[in-house]
Design a protein around this motif. Structure first.
Motif, short mmCIF file in Angstrom:
data_model
loop_
_atom_site.label_atom_id
_atom_site.label_comp_id
_atom_site.label_asym_id
_atom_site.label_seq_id
_atom_site.Cartn_x
_atom_site.Cartn_y
_atom_site.Cartn_z
N GLU A 86 0.82 -1.21 0.00
CA GLU A 86 0.00 0.00 0.00
C GLU A 86 0.86 1.26 0.00
OE1 GLU A 86 -3.57 2.04 2.66
OE2 GLU A 86 -3.05 -0.07 2.95
N VAL A 87 1.95 1.25 0.76
CA VAL A 87 2.86 2.40 0.78
C VAL A 87 3.41 2.65 -0.61
CG1 VAL A 87 5.09 3.26 1.62
CG2 VAL A 87 3.49 2.15 3.21
N PHE A 88 3.98 1.61 -1.22
CA PHE A 88 4.57 1.78 -2.54
C PHE A 88 3.50 2.13 -3.58
CE2 PHE A 88 5.80 0.10 -6.70
CZ PHE A 88 6.98 0.79 -6.90
N GLY A 89 2.39 1.41 -3.54
CA GLY A 89 1.35 1.63 -4.54
C GLY A 89 0.72 3.00 -4.45
N ASN A 90 0.38 3.43 -3.24
CA ASN A 90 -0.24 4.74 -3.07
C ASN A 90 0.70 5.85 -3.52
OD1 ASN A 90 -2.31 6.64 -1.57
ND2 ASN A 90 -0.28 7.25 -0.88
N ASN A 91 1.94 5.82 -3.06
CA ASN A 91 2.85 6.93 -3.36
C ASN A 91 3.17 7.04 -4.84
OD1 ASN A 91 2.81 7.38 -0.65
ND2 ASN A 91 4.97 6.96 -0.29
N THR A 92 3.45 5.91 -5.47
CA THR A 92 3.81 5.97 -6.88
C THR A 92 2.60 6.29 -7.76
OG1 THR A 92 3.60 3.55 -7.01
CG2 THR A 92 5.81 4.45 -6.64
N LEU A 93 1.43 5.75 -7.40
CA LEU A 93 0.24 6.05 -8.19
C LEU A 93 -0.17 7.51 -8.04
CD1 LEU A 93 -2.06 5.24 -10.05
CD2 LEU A 93 -3.32 4.40 -8.03
N ALA A 94 -0.08 8.04 -6.81
CA ALA A 94 -0.44 9.45 -6.60
C ALA A 94 0.44 10.36 -7.45
CB ALA A 94 -0.32 9.81 -5.12
N ALA A 144 15.97 -0.81 0.38
CA ALA A 144 15.45 -2.07 0.91
C ALA A 144 14.13 -1.87 1.65
CB ALA A 144 16.49 -2.71 1.84
N ASP A 145 13.37 -0.83 1.29
CA ASP A 145 12.07 -0.61 1.92
C ASP A 145 11.13 0.03 0.90
OD1 ASP A 145 11.48 2.49 2.69
OD2 ASP A 145 13.63 2.10 2.60
N PRO A 146 9.81 -0.13 1.09
CA PRO A 146 8.85 0.34 0.07
C PRO A 146 8.77 1.86 -0.04
CG PRO A 146 7.70 -0.49 2.01
CD PRO A 146 9.15 -0.88 2.17
N TYR A 147 8.97 2.57 1.06
CA TYR A 147 8.89 4.02 1.01
C TYR A 147 10.03 4.60 0.19
CZ TYR A 147 8.86 8.91 2.42
OH TYR A 147 8.85 10.28 2.40
N SER A 148 11.26 4.20 0.50
CA SER A 148 12.41 4.70 -0.25
C SER A 148 12.28 4.34 -1.72
CB SER A 148 13.71 4.13 0.33
OG SER A 148 13.88 4.53 1.67
N LEU A 149 11.81 3.13 -2.00
CA LEU A 149 11.63 2.72 -3.40
C LEU A 149 10.61 3.60 -4.08
CD1 LEU A 149 12.34 0.72 -5.63
CD2 LEU A 149 10.54 -0.79 -4.74
N SER A 150 9.52 3.94 -3.39
CA SER A 150 8.51 4.81 -4.00
C SER A 150 9.10 6.17 -4.33
CB SER A 150 7.29 4.95 -3.08
OG SER A 150 7.54 5.79 -1.97
N LYS A 151 9.97 6.68 -3.47
CA LYS A 151 10.55 8.00 -3.72
C LYS A 151 11.54 7.96 -4.88
CE LYS A 151 8.19 10.33 -0.88
NZ LYS A 151 7.24 11.34 -1.42
N ARG A 152 12.23 6.85 -5.05
CA ARG A 152 13.12 6.72 -6.21
C ARG A 152 12.30 6.65 -7.51
NH1 ARG A 152 18.74 7.47 -5.79
NH2 ARG A 152 19.68 6.74 -7.72
N VAL A 153 11.20 5.90 -7.47
CA VAL A 153 10.34 5.80 -8.66
C VAL A 153 9.71 7.16 -8.98
CG1 VAL A 153 8.23 4.75 -9.56
CG2 VAL A 153 9.91 3.35 -8.34
N ASP A 154 9.36 7.92 -7.96
CA ASP A 154 8.79 9.25 -8.21
C ASP A 154 9.74 10.12 -9.03
OD1 ASP A 154 6.50 8.62 -6.83
OD2 ASP A 154 6.98 9.80 -5.05
N GLU A 155 11.04 9.99 -8.79
CA GLU A 155 12.01 10.77 -9.56
C GLU A 155 11.96 10.39 -11.03
OE1 GLU A 155 15.17 11.36 -5.84
OE2 GLU A 155 15.80 10.26 -7.63
N GLU A 156 11.83 9.08 -11.30
CA GLU A 156 11.73 8.64 -12.70
C GLU A 156 10.40 9.04 -13.31
OE1 GLU A 156 14.19 7.46 -14.45
OE2 GLU A 156 15.41 7.71 -12.64
N THR A 157 9.34 9.09 -12.51
CA THR A 157 8.04 9.54 -13.02
C THR A 157 8.11 10.98 -13.49
OG1 THR A 157 6.85 7.99 -11.60
CG2 THR A 157 5.62 9.89 -12.42
N LEU A 158 8.74 11.84 -12.69
CA LEU A 158 8.88 13.23 -13.12
C LEU A 158 9.67 13.31 -14.42
CD1 LEU A 158 8.55 16.29 -12.65
CD2 LEU A 158 10.72 16.20 -11.38
N ARG A 159 10.76 12.56 -14.50
CA ARG A 159 11.56 12.58 -15.75
C ARG A 159 10.72 12.13 -16.94
NH1 ARG A 159 15.76 10.22 -12.17
NH2 ARG A 159 17.37 11.80 -11.84
#
Length: 290
Positions: A86-94, A144-159
């Protein structure tokens, strides 16, 4: 858009710690502001409010109507209060739903709340040290955690959004954000966790400085997508930074020496790209300095 007209701004996550400071800063500078707010959130004064969720493209589409820029702050703020998926899914989808939908509607300027945790170091269960200090936008990731991974993916989403829609934007790697009225408690909390400090260079930032960085990110001309580290110029600790490094990060390479309580964070990119220099070097300063 006429360069003399202030951008009309959609803010998601507007009722959070950072969001409240951002809305206050934007309104005080004369920006027309819309917030995409959950049904139970208390609305800010002097803003247009649309009720909905940042993961819902229909809600984003309604909220962004008439806006020129988006400040996206809505996210789960840690990996502990919800299941990992839910952490990863919510953050990246938002992030994806907000940026992509806004870009489809014609918005070409974005400022996004990322995190110093995009490196994964701070929340890693084995507490790895950074390869080098100060930390900066090039610090290698060990996630190694879903929150940090979501924040890394967010950077690629902006790009990806900037590439697809010929847009521009900044995603800030935010450290601990400290409002003046919570400074004393947060300083005590940080003192108890000083050993974790190397992962984020013992960084923090006053909420008013963070808000100013977001304001600059939607007003200063930039091209393309940029990851930008933010932090105050000093740590929250009384102990000199060189002593902190010797005690808690022995053997870590240093790109430079640190005078006094200088934060072990390189924030030159924020200055070079946006002209941003943090104003507050001590937590809890109430009066703004000229």
């Amino acid at each position: 858009m006429n360069a003399d007209v202030l951008p009309r701004v959609l803010v998601t996550g507007a009722e959070g710690l950072v969001g409240t400071a951002v809305v206050t800063a934007l309104v005080s500078h004369g920006h027309p502001v819309t917030t995409l707010s959950r049904p139970d959130a208390a609305a800010h004064d002097d803003v247009r409010v649309v009720r909905g969720d940042a993961t819902d493209p229909d809600a984003v589409r309604e909220a962004v109507d008439g806006c020129d820029a988006v400040v996206h702050l809505a996210a789960y703020p840690n990996p502990w209060d919800h299941p990992a998926a839910e952490v990863f899914g919510n953050n990246t989808l938002a992030t994806f739903a907000t940026l992509w939908t806004a870009a489809e509607a014609g918005v070409r300027r974005f400022a996004v709340a990322g995190s110093v945790n995009a490196t994964g170091l701070l929340m890693h269960p084995r507490k790895p040290l950074p390869e080098r200090l100060p930390i900066d936008e090039r610090t290698p990731a060990r996630i190694a955690d879903p929150y940090s991974l979501s924040k890394r993916v967010d950077e690629e989403t902006l790009r990806a959004v900037c590439e697809r829609f010929d847009a521009s934007g900044v995603i800030f790697r935010l450290p601990l954000v400290v409002p003046p009225d919570r400074a004393e408690g947060l300083r005590a909390w940080v003192a108890e966790r000083v050993a974790d400090g190397p992962a984020e260079g013992w960084g923090w930032i006053d909420s008013r400085d963070a808000a100013e960085a977001f304001r600059l990110a939607i007003t200063v001309p930039v091209e393309g997508a940029h990851v930008v580290q933010l932090a105050a110029l000093t740590t929250m600790h009384d102990e000199p930074t060189e002593e902190l490094i010797v005690r808690h990060a022995p053997g870590v390479e240093r790109a430079r020496e640190f005078a006094g309580t200088d934060a072990a964070v390189d924030v030159r990119r924020a200055r070079e790209l946006l002209g941003f220099v943090p104003r507050f070097d001590r937590p809890g300063i109430v009066e703004e300095e000229d």
